[in-house]
Structure formats: C-alpha cells, structure tokens
Design a protein around this motif. Structure first.
Motif, short mmCIF file in Angstrom:
data_model
loop_
_atom_site.label_atom_id
_atom_site.label_comp_id
_atom_site.label_asym_id
_atom_site.label_seq_id
_atom_site.Cartn_x
_atom_site.Cartn_y
_atom_site.Cartn_z
N SER A 192 13.28 58.80 37.08
CA SER A 192 13.70 57.60 37.89
C SER A 192 15.50 58.01 38.13
O SER A 192 16.02 57.73 39.12
CB SER A 192 13.35 56.43 37.64
N GLU A 193 16.11 58.22 36.88
CA GLU A 193 17.47 58.19 36.92
C GLU A 193 17.97 59.46 37.41
O GLU A 193 18.78 59.57 38.29
CB GLU A 193 18.05 58.37 35.20
N TYR A 194 17.20 60.62 37.50
CA TYR A 194 17.56 61.91 38.02
C TYR A 194 17.43 61.81 39.43
O TYR A 194 18.32 62.10 40.33
CB TYR A 194 16.55 62.95 37.46
N GLY A 195 16.43 61.09 40.06
CA GLY A 195 16.24 60.76 41.54
C GLY A 195 17.45 60.05 42.05
O GLY A 195 17.90 60.08 43.05
N ALA A 196 17.82 58.79 41.23
CA ALA A 196 19.04 58.07 41.75
C ALA A 196 20.29 58.66 41.53
O ALA A 196 20.99 58.55 42.60
CB ALA A 196 19.20 56.63 40.75
N ILE A 197 20.54 59.36 40.62
CA ILE A 197 21.63 60.51 40.53
C ILE A 197 21.61 61.36 41.85
O ILE A 197 22.79 61.39 42.50
CB ILE A 197 21.85 61.22 39.23
N THR A 198 20.70 61.84 42.25
CA THR A 198 20.88 62.88 43.07
C THR A 198 21.16 62.23 44.40
O THR A 198 21.85 62.58 45.48
CB THR A 198 19.22 63.83 43.32
N GLN A 199 20.47 61.02 44.78
CA GLN A 199 20.68 60.09 45.88
C GLN A 199 22.22 59.72 45.86
O GLN A 199 22.99 59.74 46.90
CB GLN A 199 20.06 59.10 45.92
N GLU A 200 22.67 59.55 44.93
CA GLU A 200 24.10 59.06 44.61
C GLU A 200 25.24 60.08 44.97
O GLU A 200 26.14 59.93 45.72
CB GLU A 200 24.34 58.23 43.59
N ILE A 201 24.94 61.38 44.61
CA ILE A 201 25.62 62.35 44.69
C ILE A 201 25.57 63.05 46.10
O ILE A 201 26.64 63.24 46.89
CB ILE A 201 24.96 63.73 44.03
N ALA A 202 24.43 62.77 47.01
CA ALA A 202 24.32 63.01 48.38
C ALA A 202 25.19 62.02 48.99
O ALA A 202 26.16 62.24 50.07
CB ALA A 202 22.89 63.01 48.90
N HIS A 203 25.23 60.81 48.67
CA HIS A 203 25.90 59.61 49.49
C HIS A 203 27.34 59.90 49.25
O HIS A 203 28.17 59.89 50.13
CB HIS A 203 25.48 58.28 48.62
N LYS A 204 27.81 60.06 47.98
CA LYS A 204 29.19 60.19 47.60
C LYS A 204 29.86 61.60 48.47
O LYS A 204 30.99 61.39 48.80
CB LYS A 204 29.43 60.32 45.94
N GLY A 205 29.03 62.66 48.26
CA GLY A 205 29.44 63.78 48.95
C GLY A 205 29.62 63.76 50.61
O GLY A 205 30.52 64.18 50.94
N ALA A 206 28.77 62.99 51.19
CA ALA A 206 28.75 62.59 52.69
C ALA A 206 30.08 61.69 52.69
O ALA A 206 31.13 62.16 53.77
CB ALA A 206 27.74 61.52 53.00
N LEU A 207 30.50 60.79 51.90
CA LEU A 207 31.72 59.99 52.05
C LEU A 207 32.81 60.81 51.70
O LEU A 207 34.01 60.88 52.50
CB LEU A 207 31.61 58.72 51.04
N LEU A 208 32.64 61.72 50.67
CA LEU A 208 33.77 62.79 50.58
C LEU A 208 34.23 63.61 51.83
O LEU A 208 35.42 63.87 52.02
CB LEU A 208 33.67 63.57 49.32
N ASN A 209 33.21 64.27 52.22
CA ASN A 209 33.40 65.06 53.42
C ASN A 209 33.94 64.19 54.53
O ASN A 209 34.92 64.87 55.46
CB ASN A 209 32.06 65.73 53.79
N ASP A 210 33.63 63.06 54.72
CA ASP A 210 34.03 62.32 55.82
C ASP A 210 35.49 62.09 55.60
O ASP A 210 36.28 62.16 56.63
CB ASP A 210 33.14 60.99 56.14
N ALA A 211 35.88 61.69 54.53
CA ALA A 211 37.29 61.29 54.04
C ALA A 211 38.09 62.44 53.92
O ALA A 211 39.32 62.57 54.71
CB ALA A 211 37.40 60.90 52.84
N LYS A 212 37.63 63.78 53.68
CA LYS A 212 38.43 64.92 54.01
C LYS A 212 38.70 65.22 55.38
O LYS A 212 39.82 65.79 55.62
CB LYS A 212 37.59 66.22 53.21
N GLY A 213 37.35 65.08 56.13
CA GLY A 213 37.57 65.36 57.70
C GLY A 213 38.67 64.40 58.24
O GLY A 213 39.34 65.01 59.17
N ARG A 214 38.65 63.28 57.90
CA ARG A 214 39.44 62.27 58.51
C ARG A 214 41.00 62.66 57.95
O ARG A 214 42.04 62.67 58.75
CB ARG A 214 39.40 60.92 58.04
N ARG A 215 41.05 63.11 56.73
CA ARG A 215 42.48 63.52 56.25
C ARG A 215 43.15 64.63 56.93
O ARG A 215 44.29 64.81 57.28
CB ARG A 215 42.35 63.66 54.88
#
Length: 712
Positions: free
Chosen positions: A408-431
């Motif tokens: 359960s913890e591994y699945g939650a961490i994987t989803q959070e990594i994907a979510h944070k990664g998308a936010l990171l890519n979007d922020a870098k794109g806007r920058r």
C-alpha cells in the motif's frame, strides 16, 4: 465594398490563413470561432496592415513598435509577409471585382528587433482576361475605407466600448462621433467648401483693412497674429494628443505582454515551487527504495518462511526430534572436544588429566564424532535453528499484515511521484516561457511611459489654458476690428467683395450645419431604437433606467435617465450597455449613410450574457431586408461567446471558420500538429463541428466530428 476572401501569409503566427466571407445579403454573417490566444487580434491587425500599411497600423493601434513576423522566426532569415484581399465594389458600370495585395520582407535580428524593407502594394481589377493594374491603390482604398474610420469598420472587444466611452475626455468622444458622421455621410466636401470660402473672405478682409487705414490695418495684423498663435497652439495640442494616444497604445500593449507573462506565473515563486518539488521527488524516491528493500528483506526473513510453510516445517522438526531421540543427532562439536583435550579442562570445569577416566570418555566422543557424516552435523544445526524459529511464536503471523502495509505504501509513493513529477514538469515548462529580462524591460517601459503620459497631460492642459486665453483676446480684437472697419471709409468694390465672400462662407457653413443636424437627428433616432432593442429595458419616463439616447448638436452621445438627467457613459453605464451603445451607433450611422462595408468585431460579447447577449447578436446580424443597405459583419467569437446563440448563428451566418493555435497543445488542443514552432491555422469547421485541427479537450459530445481535409 464587399470582401469575398482574405489570405494572410506569415503575419505573426498566421502562417497560411484563408478566410472566406459571406456575401449573401440574406445571411450576412461570417463567424470565426477562436479561443483566446488563437490569433484573433493578429488577424484583425493583419487586415488593418493589409489596408493601411505599417504607418496606418501604428496610428490606428497607438503602438509605437510594430513587428509583423512571429518571434519564433529565425534570426537573419528574411520572411515575406503578405495579405491579399478579394473584394467587390459598385462602380459606375455595376459590380466590379478587385484584388489588393500588400507585401513586405522582414528580417528578424538580435534583441527582438527586425529590419523591414519597403512595402509593395498592388491593386488589380479582375476581369475575364486577367487582372488590370489600378494606379495609386492606397489613395483608391482611402476613398472607400478611410483610415480615420478604421475603428468603425474594425474593432476589438475592448475598443468596441471605448469608441464612445472608456474613460476618455468628452471632447475626444465628440471628435470621434463628429468625424464618423462627417466622413460616412459625405459632409467632408462641405467642410472643404467652408475652408475655401473662409480663405477668400480673409483675403478681402485684409484688403479692406489696408484700404481703411493704418489703424484698422494694425488691428487686423494684431488679430491675425493672435489667430496664428491660436492655430499654432491648436496644432501643438493636436500633436500632443496624438503622441499621448500613441504612448497609451504602447502602454496598453506592454501591459498585455506583461500580463501574459505574469499569467504564466511569478519567476521567483516558480523557482521556489520547482525547488520544493525536486526536494519532494528526491525524498519520495528514497522512501520508494526503502520500501523495496524492506520487501526484499521481508521475503528473505526466516519468520516469513515459517509463516508460509509452517505445516511442512513442523513435520520436518518432528523428524529431527525423532533423530535426536535415537541419539543420531545432535552431534557434538569436534572443535570443542578437541579444545577440551588440549587444555585438559572440560567445559564443565572438571580436569581432563592424562590417564583419567574423564579424558578417556572425551577422547572416545571425539573419535565417535569424527566417524559421523557431515549430514549429521547439518541435521543437528537445522534442528537447533528450527526450534528457535518455532519459539518465535505469534510473530510469524505478521507477514501478511506487513506485506499489505508495504504494498500500500509503495503504491501511494508511486502515485505521489507521478503527481509531483507532472507538477514539476509543468512548473519547469512555465519557467521556460518566462523571459525575466523581458519582464524587467517591460516594467521599466511602463514606468517610463507613465511619467511621459503624465507630462503630456500636464503640457496638454497648460497649452489648452493658453489657447483659451488667446481665444478670449481674439474675440475682443475681432470686435474692435469690426467696429474700426465700420467707422472707417472702405471702397465699395472691396467692401462688396468682402461681404459677398462672407455671405458665401456663412451660407456654406449653415448648409453644412443643417445637413449635419438632419443626419445627426436621423442617426440619433435609429440609435435610440436599436439600443433599447438590445438592452430590452423599459424606456418610459417612470420605469426605465435608460429613458433615451441622443446625439447632441455638439456631437456628444448622452444616455438619458429619470428626471431628464444624463448618465456618464464611463462610470454610470455598465459594460454590456456600453457595448450595446457603441454597436448601435455604428450600425445606425452606417444604415443612415447607406455605406456597404465589412464590419469586423473581435470578441464583441465579453461582459454580455443571457437575453441581452441574444438580442445583441440578433440585432447586429439580422439581414437588412429589401429596403435596407446590404452589409457584411464578421464576428470573431470564443466558444463561451457562442454558447446560447447557436441558433441565431445557424440562421444568419453564411460562412464559418475556426482559428486554432498549436501552442494550445496538449493543455487545450486534443491533437499534436507536429510543428517545430507555434503556428495558427484555420479549418472550415462551424460552431457545431470539430476536426483534427481544432478539437479541444473541453469540446462536448454535442459537437459533430468532421473529416479534416487539411488546413484552410
């Protein structure tokens, strides 16, 4: 003039855009569907440039710096910009078709600057045998679509209400209305006649003053000097007003550019966000690896084995206990027995001296163990370990629970990594889209322009005060001159000619004013009917907020309210009513003038909704009927503006197009156009259709998919 089609090539992001316009009198509307940022304003500017050139575009928009090509164009590579119009006019011999082309080469240089060549303008009359060149095309166009009336024929969503409002000075509003009426209704000829007769009158007045003597002549000279100074001040005031307008246009453009960049996000805040997201992603990766390690250790753990194979292990331990009962195991450690003999001391503390019974016993055990197999040693060791594992008791049943927790913890961490990664890519794109140097430059330009505009306003007021003072002195001098002329003896011939010239000037002026008055009254009456039709309010003296709309003799537009009071159009009339008022004035003026010309409006329905929105669209797109003058109207509408008026567009539109821009993929556009740099394209989709070019994620299922045959 009736436009048939427009072709824009390499203007801003409009790489190859073709628009066919409706020329059907029964369906006079052309709808261009386009979301914000798709190129609507660029299309409007391209048309203005095609008609009036860069100098005209600067004057119309108030922008000091004009670049025609896309900022993505390669530095040092010339780009050919071209706009072509196919249109029809009614000449003396009937309808005639023409083609107007304006072309220029623009080469991008460093620092967002460009080098622009000379503009080439060609006008041809289209005949069955080809095209016949027309001389002086710009003058020819100016006679039919005067540049001073560009804001009547071509308006954007913001300017549509600023034409008669928008927090401008009353005299500026009056001048706009006056120029529009005078130009469209053909009163300009009379205006020139007034100027000509006034010039003749001035000539004979000078002769009369000279004939009357030095005193009268001196008064005339002083009067003329004051008039000349007054005219000079008027020219300066006009020049300052034009400069102020240009600066305000440049200021508005800079604000739009700055707002667009700020709309992406604050650079400092984005950097902080990116740093936080990178730190979060790194921490999540560490925890994910820890989870994997714990899973690996959990599977390798002996307790896990006991939990998974307890039945088999219990059976095996029973067999080992049986071997122990038969004294096959446990085996004694050979090394321990050997050490005891060497030290002559048993592990129990007894002496193992030479020739003793105890030493003989240990020696016999050592000899016995040496004779046993390695399997016995392994079985002994296994029995000890198995018994120890069994003694762990209820700890063995935690494996399933811990396994579930880790998964359960591994699945939650994987989803959070994907979510944070998308936010990171979007922020870098806007920058990446933020040019910090450009932000500082634009802000500096705005600060500088604000100070210059303040100085211009102050100078304008100062010169206006001087002009008012001189005008008062001029009136005094004129009265003194007229009295001196009456008292002096002037030859009858000069006096007669002067009086005839003065009478002619007065006559032409009165005719001009009378015609203006009649036309103003007709436009005013039509304006009021159309305005109340759009806003749908009660115009009675007891119930309505707006009880009337009139154009005054001084060419100001007044909105009347209760008790014969008037409302200030800038502060007491809402945005929707301001737009309704402006469109009503333009439509009324063109109806009264009988002018056939296209009317382009970019995003006209902002701040307008509900029934008012429907009435406005109905009023400005309804066919003129057999008694009226045919017209064209082109509306550039967003999807939100179209919502709720689809049926009116179905009924009144004779041509459709959709304008889209590639930089809206993937956030808004559904399909990737596979282009290297941003570009705007058109397709022939109506407001009820989508295709591979224009389809957006937000489009509903009610839109019909249309096979795309390539950009239009």
């Amino acid at each position: 003039m009736r436009l048939h089609r427009v072709h824009v090539h390499n203007f801003k992001l409009l790489q190859d855009v073709r628009i066919n316009l409706s020329v059907d009198a029964e369906r006079p509307l052309t709808v261009i569907r386009a979301e914000n940022g798709s190129g609507k304003t660029s299309l409007l500017y391209a048309i203005l440039w095609g008609l009036y050139g860069v100098s005209g575009l600067k004057e119309i928009t108030g922008m000091e710096k004009i670049r025609l090509t896309s900022t993505a164009s390669t530095v040092g590579v010339p780009v050919t910009v071209e706009v072509t119009f196919d249109f029809e006019v009614d000449d003396d011999g009937g309808p005639a078709r023409y083609r107007l082309q304006r072309t220029v080469n623009e080469t991008p240089t460093d620092g967002d600057e460009v080098e622009r060549g000379n503009e080439n303008v060609r006008l041809s009359q289209l005949t069955e045998t080809g095209g016949e060149p027309v001389a002086m095309p710009e003058r020819w166009i100016a006679q039919r679509l005067p540049q001073r009336l560009a804001d009547v024929f071509f308006t954007n969503g913001d300017d549509v209400q600023r034409f008669i409002s928008g927090r401008q000075r009353a005299h500026e509003r009056q001048d706009k209305v006056h120029v529009a009426i005078e130009s469209l209704l053909g009163i300009g000829t009379l205006r020139q006649a007034v100027a000509d007769t006034d010039s003749v009158y001035q000539i004979y007045e000078k002769r009369a003053a000279k004939d009357a003597g030095s005193k009268v002549e001196a008064l005339a000279d002083r009067r003329d000097a004051l008039k000349e100074k007054f005219d000079e001040l008027g020219a300066k005031i006009e020049k300052i007003s034009a400069r102020q307008k240009n600066m305000e246009g440049t200021q508005a453009q800079a604000r739009r550019e700055l707002d667009a960049i700020k709309g992406i996000g604050n650079l400092e805040a984005l950097n902080t966000q990116i740093a936080d997201l990178e730190r979060d992603c790194a921490a999540l990766e560490i925890r994910k690896n820890e989870c994997l390690s714990e899973m690996s250790n959990l599977l390798c753990n002996e307790a896990t084995s006991w939990s998974l194979m307890s039945e088999l292990l219990t059976s095996g331990l029973g067999r080992l206990d049986e071997l122990a009962n038969r004294r096959i195991i446990p085996s004694h450690s050979i090394q321990v027995l050997h050490d005891c003999l060497e030290s002559s001391n048993c592990i129990c503390g007894e002496s193992l001296g030479q020739e003793t019974a105890r030493r003989s016993h240990v020696q016999s055990l050592l000899d016995e163990q040496r004779g046993r197999s390695e399997a016995s040693e392994y079985l002994s060791d296994t029995r000890y370990r198995a018994r120890a594992l069994r003694d762990m008791g209820d700890h063995t049943d935690r494996f399933p629970e811990r396994r579930t927790e880790l998964l359960s913890e591994y699945g939650a961490i994987t989803q959070e990594i994907a979510h944070k990664g998308a936010l990171l890519n979007d922020a870098k794109g806007r920058r990446g889209r933020i040019d910090d140097e450009k932000v500082r430059r634009l802000q500096g330009d705005l600060d500088d322009l604000e100070e210059k505009i303040k100085d211009a306003i102050y100078e304008h007021g100062n010169l206006s005060n001087q002009a008012d003072t001189i005008q008062q002195d001029l009136a005094v001098k004129q009265k003194a001159l007229e009295k001196a002329q009456r008292d002096a003896k002037i030859s009858s011939d000069i006096s007669t000619k002067r009086n005839v010239a003065g009478d002619l000037r007065t006559l032409v002026t009165l005719v001009r004013h009378r015609l203006e008055g009649e036309y103003v009254d007709r436009v005013s009456a039509r304006l009021q009917r159309m305005f109340h039709e759009i806003i749908g309010t009660d115009n009675s003296a007891t119930q309505g907020v707006y009880t009337g709309v009139v154009i005054t003799k001084s060419f100001d537009i007044k909105v009347l309210s209760q008790g014969e009071t008037s409302l200030h159009p800038d502060f007491e009339v809402n945005g929707a009513s301001q737009r309704a008022l402006t469109l009503s004035f333009v439509w009324s003026l063109m109806e009264v003038a009988g002018v056939v010309a296209p009317r382009f409006i970019d995003t006209p329905l902002g701040m307008v909704s509900g029934d008012t929105k429907r009435r406005m669209v109905e009023a400005i797109t309804r066919p003129s009927g057999p008694e009226g003058t045919p017209f064209q109207v082109v509306l550039l509408l967003t999807r939100s503006e179209i919502a709720g008026v689809e049926d009116i567009l179905d009924e009144h539109a004779g041509s459709f197009a959709t304008l889209s821009c590639s930089h809206h993929y993937p956030r808004d556009l559904s399909n990737n156009w596979l282009v290297d740099s941003p570009v705007s394209r058109t397709c022939v989709c109506s407001h009820r259709e989508v295709c591979d070019v224009c389809s957006r994620h937000s489009d509903g299922e009610y839109l019909q998919y249309r096979e795309q045959g390539g950009p239009k």
